[in-house]
Design an enzyme around this catalytic site. Structure first.
Site, mmCIF file in Angstrom:
data_model
loop_
_atom_site.group_PDB
_atom_site.id
_atom_site.type_symbol
_atom_site.label_atom_id
_atom_site.label_comp_id
_atom_site.label_asym_id
_atom_site.label_seq_id
_atom_site.Cartn_x
_atom_site.Cartn_y
_atom_site.Cartn_z
ATOM 1 N N LEU A 128 0.871 -1.171 0.000
ATOM 2 C CA LEU A 128 0.000 0.000 0.000
ATOM 3 C C LEU A 128 0.909 1.223 0.000
ATOM 4 O O LEU A 128 1.979 1.209 0.616
ATOM 5 C CB LEU A 128 -0.896 0.029 1.247
ATOM 6 C CG LEU A 128 -1.938 -1.078 1.402
ATOM 7 C CD1 LEU A 128 -2.671 -0.917 2.734
ATOM 8 C CD2 LEU A 128 -2.940 -1.057 0.246
ATOM 9 N N ASP A 129 0.481 2.286 -0.671
ATOM 10 C CA ASP A 129 1.255 3.517 -0.637
ATOM 11 C C ASP A 129 1.389 4.017 0.795
ATOM 12 O O ASP A 129 0.549 3.728 1.655
ATOM 13 C CB ASP A 129 0.569 4.602 -1.475
ATOM 14 C CG ASP A 129 0.517 4.257 -2.951
ATOM 15 O OD1 ASP A 129 1.359 3.467 -3.398
ATOM 16 O OD2 ASP A 129 -0.372 4.792 -3.647
ATOM 17 N N LYS A 130 2.417 4.812 1.032
ATOM 18 C CA LYS A 130 2.681 5.347 2.363
ATOM 19 C C LYS A 130 1.430 5.974 2.975
ATOM 20 O O LYS A 130 1.095 5.717 4.139
ATOM 21 C CB LYS A 130 3.801 6.388 2.293
ATOM 22 C CG LYS A 130 4.055 7.124 3.590
ATOM 23 C CD LYS A 130 5.129 8.194 3.433
ATOM 24 C CE LYS A 130 5.318 8.982 4.717
ATOM 25 N NZ LYS A 130 6.344 10.049 4.567
#
Length: 295
Positions: A128-130
């Site tokens: 997942l993106d930050k």
């Protein structure tokens, strides 16, 4: 070489096996003979099949420290001998990289389950993106990792996201547009004819006039797929600092309003279908309440 990495370019597979090193460094070591595959030197473009013996002997001058185990609080939704399902908070980087060498989810996983050092990428099979919150699955052994990777490739893993977007999109739709690296800005992704197949289904759950809450289902898993696809149909995510073209009046929010709300897959050992869900984090829930009040 884990079977789950079979079919990849060798440099891509090595990057997953040895995440503490950059791909450029691994490619240099391939050329210099510091990495051997089945006792042979190979090019980075060679295709893997899985099961090869990989020998890494970094030059003595290089710091060969493994990623450090760094204890931090994790919201564990489920755990058994094969899986860990985590509700990742926004702001936590999944994997060490440029600008984020430590205090990532990978570091936390090594502290929580030290045996994950034996599994490539500490068992992480998708990211997942930050600044995206929500559910992420980790494999605790190589067999589970290979089977989960197979499910992802076969598109039998069901991932459902909640996304707050600008504007007033149609009630439902399917975005079928290839996603690849943006040729003008390499840190971004874009819809491009040279990209890989990408498909996102969505339906509107709630409308606020200036914005709408969508349920999005990933049929493929390209980097930044939902963010790129929603920008492509001119309804970018609220708060997205990268993919927000075409929004004159933004709804203020400190990050992209995207949450991985549900995850469904076959258990890699029992074959039983399992499903988990994660409630909206407080910041998104508060934003929705403000929008309901204002509308």
């Amino acid at each position: 070489m884990p079977a789950s990495l079979g079919g990849l370019r060798l440099d891509q597979a090595l990057a997953r096996m040895f995440p503490q090193y950059s791909r450029n460094r691994l490619q240099a070591w391939l050329r210099s003979g510091h990495i051997l595959v089945d006792k042979r030197r190979l090019e980075g473009s060679a295709r893997t099949i899985g099961g090869e013996l990989v020998e890494l002997s970094p030059p003595a001058a290089i710091d060969v420290a493994q990623p450090e185990a760094q204890p931090m609080a994790l919201e564990i939704v489920f755990e058994d001998a094969d899986l860990i399902v985590i509700d990742k908070p926004a702001g936590l980087v999944v994997h060490p990289g440029a600008g984020n060498p430590d205090w990532t989810l990978l570091n936390a996983l090594l502290a929580h389950a030290p045996d994950l050092r034996r599994v490539p990428r500490a068992g992480i099979v998708h990211r997942l993106d930050k600044d995206t919150s929500g559910l992420l699955v980790v494999a605790k052994n190589v067999t589970a990792q290979a089977r989960l990777a197979g499910q992802l490739a076969a598109r039998t893993v069901r991932r459902t996201y909640l996304a707050l977007v600008h504007g007033d999109p149609p009630a439902r739709g399917a975005i079928d547009a290839p996603v690849g690296r943006d040729t003008r800005l390499r840190t971004r992704m874009a819809v491009t004819r040279r990209g890989k197949e990408a498909r996102t289904g969505y339906r509107v759950l709630e409308r606020f006039g200036c914005a709408a809450l969508l349920e999005c289902r990933l049929e493929t898993g390209r980097t930044h797929q939902i963010r790129v696809h929603l920008q492509h149909i001119r309804h970018p995510l609220v708060g997205d600092p990268v993919y927000r073209r075409g929004t004159r009046h933004g709804v203020p929010f400190a990050r992209q309003a995207l949450h991985a709300a549900a995850l469904e897959l076959l258990h890699p050992r029992s074959g039983k279908r399992m499903r988990w869900s994660a409630p909206l984090p407080a910041d998104m829930a508060q934003l929705l309440e403000r929008l309901r009040h204002d509308s």
